[in-house]
Design an enzyme around this catalytic site. Structure first.
Site, PDB file in Angstrom:
ATOM      1  N   TYR A 150      56.403 -29.817 -10.474  1.00  0.00           N
ATOM      2  CA  TYR A 150      56.968 -29.200  -9.272  1.00  0.00           C
ATOM      3  C   TYR A 150      58.376 -29.736  -9.064  1.00  0.00           C
ATOM      4  O   TYR A 150      58.592 -30.946  -8.980  1.00  0.00           O
ATOM      5  CB  TYR A 150      56.106 -29.531  -8.038  1.00  0.00           C
ATOM      6  CG  TYR A 150      56.616 -28.842  -6.791  1.00  0.00           C
ATOM      7  CD1 TYR A 150      56.466 -27.468  -6.653  1.00  0.00           C
ATOM      8  CD2 TYR A 150      57.270 -29.535  -5.784  1.00  0.00           C
ATOM      9  CE1 TYR A 150      56.961 -26.805  -5.524  1.00  0.00           C
ATOM     10  CE2 TYR A 150      57.759 -28.881  -4.655  1.00  0.00           C
ATOM     11  CZ  TYR A 150      57.597 -27.520  -4.540  1.00  0.00           C
ATOM     12  OH  TYR A 150      58.086 -26.859  -3.433  1.00  0.00           O
ATOM     13  N   ASP A 252      64.430 -35.585 -12.129  1.00  0.00           N
ATOM     14  CA  ASP A 252      64.095 -35.212 -10.761  1.00  0.00           C
ATOM     15  C   ASP A 252      63.456 -36.427 -10.102  1.00  0.00           C
ATOM     16  O   ASP A 252      62.297 -36.765 -10.369  1.00  0.00           O
ATOM     17  CB  ASP A 252      63.133 -34.018 -10.746  1.00  0.00           C
ATOM     18  CG  ASP A 252      62.761 -33.610  -9.323  1.00  0.00           C
ATOM     19  OD1 ASP A 252      63.046 -34.374  -8.384  1.00  0.00           O
ATOM     20  OD2 ASP A 252      62.159 -32.532  -9.164  1.00  0.00           O
ATOM     21  N   LYS A 279      63.952 -36.282  -0.062  1.00  0.00           N
ATOM     22  CA  LYS A 279      62.897 -37.013   0.659  1.00  0.00           C
ATOM     23  C   LYS A 279      63.402 -38.275   1.352  1.00  0.00           C
ATOM     24  O   LYS A 279      64.127 -38.182   2.322  1.00  0.00           O
ATOM     25  CB  LYS A 279      61.751 -37.304  -0.310  1.00  0.00           C
ATOM     26  CG  LYS A 279      61.209 -35.973  -0.915  1.00  0.00           C
ATOM     27  CD  LYS A 279      59.760 -35.848  -0.925  1.00  0.00           C
ATOM     28  CE  LYS A 279      59.309 -34.611  -1.659  1.00  0.00           C
ATOM     29  NZ  LYS A 279      58.250 -33.878  -1.049  1.00  0.00           N
TER      30      LYS A 279
HETATM   31  C1  LIG Z   1      59.610 -33.767  -7.520  1.00  0.00           C
HETATM   32  C2  LIG Z   1      60.102 -32.812  -6.479  1.00  0.00           C
HETATM   33  N1  LIG Z   1      61.225 -32.123  -6.687  1.00  0.00           N
HETATM   34  C3  LIG Z   1      61.725 -31.276  -5.771  1.00  0.00           C
HETATM   35  C4  LIG Z   1      61.063 -31.059  -4.583  1.00  0.00           C
HETATM   36  C5  LIG Z   1      61.615 -30.101  -3.562  1.00  0.00           C
HETATM   37  O1  LIG Z   1      62.077 -30.798  -2.459  1.00  0.00           O
HETATM   38  P1  LIG Z   1      62.218 -30.043  -1.026  1.00  0.00           P
HETATM   39  O2  LIG Z   1      60.839 -29.779  -0.545  1.00  0.00           O
HETATM   40  O3  LIG Z   1      62.992 -31.020  -0.188  1.00  0.00           O
HETATM   41  O4  LIG Z   1      62.998 -28.786  -1.298  1.00  0.00           O
HETATM   42  C6  LIG Z   1      59.878 -31.755  -4.325  1.00  0.00           C
HETATM   43  C7  LIG Z   1      59.130 -31.543  -3.061  1.00  0.00           C
HETATM   44  O5  LIG Z   1      57.996 -31.903  -2.894  1.00  0.00           O
HETATM   45  C8  LIG Z   1      59.380 -32.642  -5.301  1.00  0.00           C
HETATM   46  O6  LIG Z   1      58.230 -33.297  -5.095  1.00  0.00           O
END
Ligand SMILES: Cc1ncc(COP(=O)(O)O)c(C=O)c1O
Length: 446
Positions: A150, A252, A279
């Site tokens: 994700y 990421d 986050k």
């Molecule tokens: C690993 C990862 N990347 C990207 C995102 C996307 O972040 P946002 O919800 O702030 O758009 C998340 C969200 O849970 C995530 O866990």
């Protein structure tokens, strides 16, 4: 999911009534699917430290921490004071602010590979901006990503995130599976899917696209792939391959930046070209950021005649987020990082012991300040092994509901994120609640 208002002839609760109203104007009654639960979401009244109280007056220990985004729990006094002061001065300007510069200096000081940083508004935007920066830098369109990982909602980043046994294809050649109906075919074609922690298969797939990949995107502890750390061998193989083929390596770290002082990448002897964050670095406010090598980051430099990747956002680097983020991360120093990681280790060890002693077919994975309980006997090694089928999904809902009853909030995948507001008591309380559920559900578990 049913509304349930007034069910059983009793007066509906405040939450039931609110959910009835919500369903009239919000699709599904919610603005984000993560808060859904049957028969209605829990509605927060307030949070303080490690605890959240809902509008029914029930207080629980919060191991979800807004999807792992709150490293100090709720309403940390230093963050509240700093943000309150900034609120009085204004929340957003068509001018730059000093706190944005101070926060950029702070974040770059946490990791030698962060030569420059750009702030955006969400993790989705941070990952999207990394992919677009990689394309602008390399002049190539395609990206590679790990099956099931994700990375937010950008068309390219979300490919294969919800793949299942009916459409994921051969393990040696995972298919590009769309998440949303109507995803452009071009997005699917431009994403190459590789398996997690299997360098041999991943490199064989990457080799077939060696001349047209802008970047390989990888999360070092991918939640949906099972919350197992990427092996040093996998990360090292991706770093070598990307370097040999003039492709960028993008990490990421939207979730995993909480794992070490400079992000989970510090577990490895590698440096990605770009890192997406989000986050915890917003201190409780919406945020994203990307950081990395100067020459790559400079594709966003607007001071040249041709800007290779123009990147703007109305609320990017707004002083509320910058203030909350800076105070939060200053408090999250090396000692605090080590402390939350020790607490999570205590939880993993305690749950492991409960599994052994109750003899249930479950396991616990994780790293840094996070852990995930799987209702399968062996730790999954990749997305296909981590995949939660209907039986496990039903059991997992039972565990989450039991924990809510017992006074603990966990992410609905069985995942927990520890905050600095916790201590051994909160950890041991959760471990005992999980143990009670194992004992009670022994007959049903694998
Ligand atoms: C690993 C990862 N990347 C990207 C995102 C996307 O972040 P946002 O919800 O702030 O758009 C998340 C969200 O849970 C995530 O866990």
């Amino acid at each position: 999911m049913t509304g349930g208002a007034g069910s059983g002839g009793r007066a509906p609760s405040r939450s039931e009534t609110l959910y009835e109203r919500a369903r009239r104007y919000l699709p599904g009654g919610v603005s984000r699917n993560t808060v859904l639960r049957s028969p209605h979401p829990l509605y927060a009244a307030y949070g303080q430290g490690a605890r959240v109280t809902d509008i029914e007056g029930v207080t629980r220990i919060d191991f979800a921490n807004n999807m792992a985004s709150l490293i100090h729990g709720h309403a940390n006094p230093a963050v509240v004071a700093a943000v309150t002061e900034q609120l009085r001065k204004g929340t957003a300007f068509t001018l730059a602010t000093e706190v944005e510069v101070r926060y950029a200096e702070h974040l770059c000081g946490r990791n030698a590979g962060f030569e420059k940083v750009r702030f955006v508004n969400s993790g989705t935007e941070a990952v999207m901006s990394c992919l677009k920066a990689a394309r602008a830098f390399t002049g190539r369109a395609r990206i590679a990503k790990v099956e099931g990982a994700y990375h937010g909602l950008y068309d390219y980043a979300e490919v294969s995130q919800t793949a299942g046994p009916a459409n994921w294809g051969d393990p040696d050649r995972p298919l590009s599976v769309p998440v949303a109906d109507g995803t452009p075919a071009g997005a699917l074609e431009d994403v190459v899917v590789i398996p997690f922690n299997d360098p041999e298969t991943a490199l064989a797939i990457l080799d077939r696209h060696r001349d047209d990949l802008a970047c390989v995107l990888v999360d070092p502890l991918p939640h949906r792939v099972g919350l197992m750390p990427a092996t040093a061998e996998f990360v090292g193989a991706l770093r070598d391959w990307t370097r040999r083929h003039d492709t960028l390596l993008v990490f990421d770290e939207v979730i995993t930046f909480r794992s070490e002082f400079g992000g989970a990448q510090q577990w490895y002897d590698v440096q990605p070209d770009l890192t997406a964050m989000g986050k915890i670095i917003g201190g409780g406010f919406p945020v994203g950021a990307l950081a990395g090598r100067r020459e790559v980051m400079d594709v966003m430099d607007p001071l040249v005649s041709h800007v290779r990747f123009p990147l703007s956002g109305t609320f990017s680097a707004n002083p509320i987020t910058m203030t909350a983020g800076l105070v939060t991360m200053e408090l999250f120093d090396r000692l605090a990082v080590a402390r939350v990681n020790r607490l999570a280790e205590r939880a993993r060890a305690g749950i492991d012991e409960a599994i052994r002693e109750t003899g249930v077919g479950a396991c616990v994975t994780g790293g840094g300040s996070m852990f995930r309980v799987h209702l399968k006997p062996r730790p999954p090694r990749n997305y296909r092994e981590a995949f939660v089928g209907p039986d496990e999904s039903r059991l997992l809902r039972g565990l989450i509901d039991h924990l809510l009853e017992d006074g603990f909030i966990m992410i609905n995948t069985g995942t927990a994120a520890v905050s600095t507001a916790m201590g051994n008591d909160e950890i041991d309380g959760l471990v005992e609640a999980v143990r009670r559920w194992f004992e009670r559900s022994r007959a049903e578990l694998p």
